[in-house]
Write a protein that holds these residues in place. Structure first.
Motif, short mmCIF file in Angstrom:
data_model
loop_
_atom_site.label_atom_id
_atom_site.label_comp_id
_atom_site.label_asym_id
_atom_site.label_seq_id
_atom_site.Cartn_x
_atom_site.Cartn_y
_atom_site.Cartn_z
N LEU A 1 -3.04 5.07 -2.11
CA LEU A 1 -3.87 5.76 -1.12
C LEU A 1 -3.52 7.24 -1.17
O LEU A 1 -2.49 7.64 -1.70
CB LEU A 1 -3.59 5.22 0.29
CG LEU A 1 -3.68 3.71 0.48
CD1 LEU A 1 -3.09 3.31 1.81
CD2 LEU A 1 -5.14 3.26 0.37
N GLY A 2 -4.37 8.06 -0.60
CA GLY A 2 -4.07 9.47 -0.49
C GLY A 2 -3.11 9.74 0.66
O GLY A 2 -2.52 8.82 1.24
N GLU B 1 -7.35 12.00 -2.45
CA GLU B 1 -6.60 12.84 -3.37
C GLU B 1 -5.66 12.04 -4.28
O GLU B 1 -4.71 12.60 -4.82
CB GLU B 1 -5.79 13.88 -2.59
CG GLU B 1 -4.88 13.28 -1.52
CD GLU B 1 -4.22 14.34 -0.65
OE1 GLU B 1 -4.74 15.48 -0.58
OE2 GLU B 1 -3.21 14.00 -0.02
N VAL B 2 -5.90 10.77 -4.44
CA VAL B 2 -5.05 9.98 -5.33
C VAL B 2 -5.11 10.51 -6.76
O VAL B 2 -4.08 10.68 -7.42
CB VAL B 2 -5.43 8.48 -5.29
CG1 VAL B 2 -4.58 7.70 -6.30
CG2 VAL B 2 -5.22 7.91 -3.90
N GLY B 3 -6.32 10.77 -7.23
CA GLY B 3 -6.47 11.28 -8.59
C GLY B 3 -5.69 12.56 -8.83
O GLY B 3 -4.91 12.65 -9.80
N ASP C 1 -13.76 2.28 -8.04
CA ASP C 1 -15.13 2.78 -7.93
C ASP C 1 -15.34 3.57 -6.64
O ASP C 1 -16.06 4.57 -6.62
CB ASP C 1 -16.12 1.61 -8.00
CG ASP C 1 -16.10 0.91 -9.35
OD1 ASP C 1 -15.72 1.58 -10.34
OD2 ASP C 1 -16.43 -0.28 -9.40
N THR C 2 -14.69 3.10 -5.59
CA THR C 2 -14.81 3.78 -4.29
C THR C 2 -13.41 4.07 -3.77
O THR C 2 -12.57 3.16 -3.67
CB THR C 2 -15.57 2.91 -3.27
OG1 THR C 2 -16.85 2.57 -3.80
CG2 THR C 2 -15.74 3.66 -1.95
N ALA C 3 -13.16 5.32 -3.42
CA ALA C 3 -11.85 5.70 -2.90
C ALA C 3 -11.61 5.02 -1.55
O ALA C 3 -12.52 4.90 -0.72
CB ALA C 3 -11.75 7.21 -2.75
N ILE C 4 -10.37 4.57 -1.35
CA ILE C 4 -10.02 3.96 -0.06
C ILE C 4 -9.59 5.07 0.88
O ILE C 4 -8.53 5.68 0.72
CB ILE C 4 -8.88 2.95 -0.24
CG1 ILE C 4 -9.28 1.86 -1.23
CG2 ILE C 4 -8.49 2.33 1.11
CD1 ILE C 4 -8.17 0.88 -1.55
N PHE D 1 0.87 -1.16 0.00
CA PHE D 1 0.00 0.00 0.00
C PHE D 1 0.91 1.22 0.00
O PHE D 1 1.89 1.28 0.74
CB PHE D 1 -0.90 0.03 1.25
CG PHE D 1 -1.86 -1.13 1.35
CD1 PHE D 1 -3.16 -1.01 0.87
CD2 PHE D 1 -1.46 -2.32 1.92
CE1 PHE D 1 -4.03 -2.08 0.96
CE2 PHE D 1 -2.33 -3.40 2.03
CZ PHE D 1 -3.63 -3.28 1.55
N LEU D 2 0.59 2.21 -0.83
CA LEU D 2 1.42 3.41 -0.94
C LEU D 2 0.59 4.65 -0.66
O LEU D 2 -0.34 4.97 -1.41
CB LEU D 2 2.05 3.51 -2.33
CG LEU D 2 2.88 4.77 -2.62
CD1 LEU D 2 4.09 4.84 -1.69
CD2 LEU D 2 3.34 4.79 -4.08
N ALA D 3 0.91 5.34 0.44
CA ALA D 3 0.27 6.62 0.75
C ALA D 3 0.95 7.70 -0.06
O ALA D 3 2.12 8.00 0.15
CB ALA D 3 0.37 6.91 2.24
N THR D 4 0.22 8.25 -1.03
CA THR D 4 0.82 9.18 -1.98
C THR D 4 0.74 10.62 -1.50
O THR D 4 0.05 10.95 -0.53
CB THR D 4 0.13 9.07 -3.35
OG1 THR D 4 -1.25 9.47 -3.21
CG2 THR D 4 0.18 7.64 -3.87
N SER D 5 1.45 11.47 -2.21
CA SER D 5 1.46 12.89 -1.91
C SER D 5 1.64 13.68 -3.20
O SER D 5 1.79 13.09 -4.27
CB SER D 5 2.58 13.22 -0.90
OG SER D 5 3.81 12.66 -1.32
N ARG D 6 1.65 14.98 -3.10
CA ARG D 6 1.73 15.85 -4.27
C ARG D 6 3.20 16.02 -4.67
O ARG D 6 3.87 16.96 -4.24
CB ARG D 6 1.09 17.20 -3.94
CG ARG D 6 0.79 18.09 -5.14
CD ARG D 6 -0.05 19.27 -4.70
NE ARG D 6 -0.41 20.13 -5.81
CZ ARG D 6 0.23 21.26 -6.10
NH1 ARG D 6 1.26 21.65 -5.36
NH2 ARG D 6 -0.16 22.01 -7.12
#
Length: 423
Positions: free
Chosen positions: A267-268, A284-286, A331-334, A200-205
């Protein structure tokens, strides 16, 4: 050179002391020696200690071989656009220090830096040194920073910082949560997935760069086009702050969507940890995926414009698999993750670094956050300098490419000030 320890029964005053024997400290020492200045390089461990102990086993440099060179050297090997491993880079530093007979004192920890009667005094594990000038080259990216949320994780979760991570084999069996999708986070997450781990990867900007573009390594284009010479002030004006370095895979492009295609769950940003061990994430992954795409497009547009202006006959851009792969939004954000139910047994924190300058006991030398006060590496106090700081002057600062310009400039400043004090 004279001995720095004793002269006529008293401590000899050196022209300069350099703290740190990484690429920045060795580069400064090279130029000090060329100017005939008495100096010593103090290293807490071995040459390149941070590179030895704070990089994972499979780490590779992000600059190609032709750019991974020290002052006075040039690359003439068979693979100019290849990249060095961690151990190869350490060997390069050792070879450079040996060939140039640089005065390095290893296993010498500096515990205090003070100033008295116009001279700097350094208290070390091997005694005391005095110098008219001090160049701090111990780096500002060697002390890992974790968010306070780490303290709230369940006690049975194994936690490790990017600087202490070595390989997937060293982590307990089970899934892994990597927090932070910058340079280290993206590369470590990919390595874990390739090792067969659920990730699992918690992403950032964070921005992104392609590894190759229009027939060349992207770093060659960025250096040649002047992209890396943009001043720190302009970077802050454009971004509102000093941004994290864009993600650049060492041997191929890495994008968030390419990581997702390998099975990594995106993940966000991590926002909180509940008492029951459930973690919450921003939706905020997108936007993070799009930000990486935009950064890459902007860099490629800059290169295209440079190629056109310079009239360079460069090949057309080819599709990059990491950038053409489509991210399939769930379909559904985690927005939450129960560590136990998800099988997560380890968390790798890739949430940034700062410098450890606790030994600098000089009023006005550091800011409220304990980081250097300087202008282009020249400290706020006469005779105090900082080498190798990230974004110290330009985008180039903080990577090995900068030392060819930074070291002679700082040393010339030392020489000039020394002459002024004698008149």
């Amino acid at each position: 050179m004279r001995s720095p320890r004793q002269l006529n029964g008293s401590v000899d005053v050196l022209d300069a002391v350099v703290v740190g024997a990484g690429w920045a400290g060795l580069g400064v020492s090279y130029w000090l020696a060329r100017k005939g200045l008495t100096h010593r390089v103090l290293e807490r461990g071995r040459i390149g200690e941070t590179w030895r102990t704070q990089r994972w086993d499979a780490f590779h440099m992000n600059t190609p071989n032709v750019q991974t060179i020290m002052p006075g050297d040039r690359y003439d090997g068979p693979d100019p656009q290849g990249v060095l491993t961690r151990d190869q880079f350490v060997a390069l530093l050792e070879d450079f220090a040996g060939r140039n007979a640089l005065p390095i004192e290893m296993d010498t920890v500096v515990s205090e830096l003070m100033h008295e009667n116009g001279v700097y005094r350094l208290t070390t594990s091997r005694g005391m040194l005095k110098a008219r000038n001090v160049v701090v080259a111990s780096g500002n990216l060697n002390c890992a920073v974790r968010p306070s949320a780490s303290d709230a994780l369940p006690a049975d979760i194994y936690q490790v910082d990017a600087s202490s991570y070595r390989s997937a084999a060293d982590l307990p069996a089970g899934a892994v949560l990597v927090v932070g999708s910058g340079q280290s986070g993206a590369q470590i997450a990919e390595e874990l997935a390739e090792a067969g781990r659920a990730v699992f990867l918690a992403t950032s900007r964070v921005g992104r760069l392609p590894r190759r573009y229009r027939g060349r390594d992207v770093m060659l284009w960025l250096e040649e086009s002047g992209f890396l010479d943009v001043r720190r002030e302009e970077v802050i004006r454009l971004a509102g702050r000093i941004p994290p370095r864009g993600v650049l895979g060492s041997e191929h492009t890495i994008s968030l969507q390419s990581l997702a295609a390998q099975g990594i769950v995106l993940l966000g940003r991590l926002t909180s940890v509940a008492d029951n061990g459930s973690l919450s994430f921003a939706d905020e992954v997108g936007p993070n995926v799009r930000f990486g795409d935009e950064a890459s497009s902007n860099a490629k547009r800059h290169i295209d414009d440079y190629i056109d202006r310079a009239g360079i006959d460069a090949p057309a851009a080819e599709p990059d698999p990491a950038e053409t792969v489509v991210w399939r939004k769930p379909d559904t954000a985690i927005l939450s993750l129960d560590l136990a139910r998800s099988g997560v047994t380890s968390v790798v924190w890739c949430t940034g670094f700062k410098g450890d300058f606790g030994y600098v006991g000089l009023p006005g030398a550091l800011n409220a956050a304990g980081q250097p006060v300087h202008t282009d590496g020249v400290g706020a106090l006469p005779g105090l300098y900082f080498a190798g700081l990230d974004f110290a002057s330009t985008r180039k600062s903080g990577i090995i490419l900068a030392i060819a310009e930074e070291a002679p400039r700082l040393v010339e400043h030392i020489v000039r000030d020394s002459r002024s004090s004698m008149t």
